[in-house]
Design an enzyme around this catalytic site. Sequence first.
Site, PDB file in Angstrom:
ATOM      1  N   GLY A 164       0.829  -1.207   0.000  1.00 25.75           N
ATOM      2  CA  GLY A 164       0.000   0.000   0.000  1.00 25.75           C
ATOM      3  C   GLY A 164       0.857   1.247   0.000  1.00 25.75           C
TER       4      GLY A 164
ATOM      5  N   ASP B 231       0.662  -1.515  -4.685  1.00 25.87           N
ATOM      6  CA  ASP B 231      -0.608  -0.845  -4.398  1.00 25.87           C
ATOM      7  C   ASP B 231      -1.595  -1.141  -5.512  1.00 25.87           C
ATOM      8  OD1 ASP B 231      -2.517   0.923  -3.208  1.00 25.87           O
ATOM      9  OD2 ASP B 231      -0.887   2.168  -2.470  1.00 25.87           O
TER      10      ASP B 231
ATOM     11  N   SER C 223      -3.737  -6.485  -5.479  1.00 20.41           N
ATOM     12  CA  SER C 223      -4.545  -6.388  -4.264  1.00 20.41           C
ATOM     13  C   SER C 223      -3.906  -7.230  -3.173  1.00 20.41           C
ATOM     14  CB  SER C 223      -5.968  -6.886  -4.529  1.00 20.41           C
ATOM     15  OG  SER C 223      -6.679  -7.064  -3.303  1.00 20.41           O
ATOM     16  N   PHE C 224      -3.746  -6.647  -1.984  1.00 21.22           N
ATOM     17  CA  PHE C 224      -3.160  -7.418  -0.889  1.00 21.22           C
ATOM     18  C   PHE C 224      -4.148  -8.407  -0.273  1.00 21.22           C
ATOM     19  CE2 PHE C 224      -3.492  -2.998   1.189  1.00 21.22           C
ATOM     20  CZ  PHE C 224      -4.815  -3.164   1.564  1.00 21.22           C
TER      21      PHE C 224
ATOM     22  N   LYS D  85       2.545   0.756   6.495  1.00 28.45           N
ATOM     23  CA  LYS D  85       2.477   2.004   7.244  1.00 28.45           C
ATOM     24  C   LYS D  85       1.092   2.611   7.074  1.00 28.45           C
ATOM     25  CE  LYS D  85       4.641   5.691   5.831  1.00 28.45           C
ATOM     26  NZ  LYS D  85       3.456   6.595   5.692  1.00 28.45           N
TER      27      LYS D  85
ATOM     28  N   HIS E  35      -4.894   0.049  10.037  1.00 31.54           N
ATOM     29  CA  HIS E  35      -5.921   0.819  10.747  1.00 31.54           C
ATOM     30  C   HIS E  35      -7.101   1.181   9.849  1.00 31.54           C
ATOM     31  CE1 HIS E  35      -4.599   5.280   9.863  1.00 31.54           C
ATOM     32  NE2 HIS E  35      -4.600   4.548   8.774  1.00 31.54           N
TER      33      HIS E  35
END
Length: 342
Positions: A187, A210, A233-234, A247, A251
């Site tokens: 990302g 990303d 896509s992760f 990073k 969240h």
Amino acid sequence: MQSLNILEKESLENWDESWDLIMTLAGGHITSKLFNVLMKYSICDIINESPKHYKDIAIIINFNEFSCYRLLRYFVPFGLFKENDGVFSITDKSKRLILGGSVHSQCKKMSSIEYFKLFESIPDSLLQNKNLGPSSLGYSGFWDIFKDNQDFKLLFTEGMREYSNLSLPTILNKTDFSSFNSVVDVGGAHGWVVGKLVEKYQNLNGIIFDLDVVINSPINKIQHPRVQYVSGSFFESVPSADCYVLKFILHDWADEKCLEILKTISKSMKENSKIYIFDSIIDPANYKKEILFLDMCVFQFFNGKERTINQWRQLYDTAGFNIDSINYETKPELVILSKKNK
């Protein structure tokens, strides 16, 4: 007389504290609306060129003279400008707001019309425990906004770059990547973090991973012979590497989605690979405004959340990882993970 002086002092303190509550908490949206005008017309940039009389500024931005004056003087108590008989000059604080300043894009983004609309539904979001921010703009998901609003996408990605710039000094000075030959910034968008890492570590090769909509957007990306950009896509797969940097990624997601991301990465990890997670850690004994502010943002936009260290531990344990170390000196905090032995 002495008791009267005490009453006067208490009255003054109550007056100041009461108005601070009124303006900051109840009326904060008013200041933000006015700040949006300040950023929209690049007034900090205009004054940064040289101190100017408000009448001259009014001509430049095509404003009514007195309207321009009352806007400028509003921000004098905030420390953004100094005034001398109608002449306004820049301050060290407002230099951060000029084009290229350390928080220019963030402040322009957060005071934008899009952000106001995104937060219109926050009362219902809290009531339903469901993020309704994107639906306020007519979208099912936050990233869908980028498809139609290129200006907002650029502003958002530039704001993320500023986040990286603010955190980079602690990441570079308080962490060690010397044992790795390859690192993937999961990302990573613009690649600022990996770009700086490969400059510092001559043995390191970097991959910026990303979504295609981000990788192939007109953002100012790092260009380096040992850095490559890979889209994907992760939730599906990530490139193999010695180290993975996340990073301000986890969240953005609810626990079940975080587990999917971590398990996807786990499949591509080598035997001794590490995951470096830079994310805020809530300390219930010492709440930080910026962390709880971010908590509201990621909830409203993505249904994400900031977490306490116990919540992080539970998440990593469920995903099959050990915590090797926690570094509270970086901003945001760093947790290093390794895969559990089977």
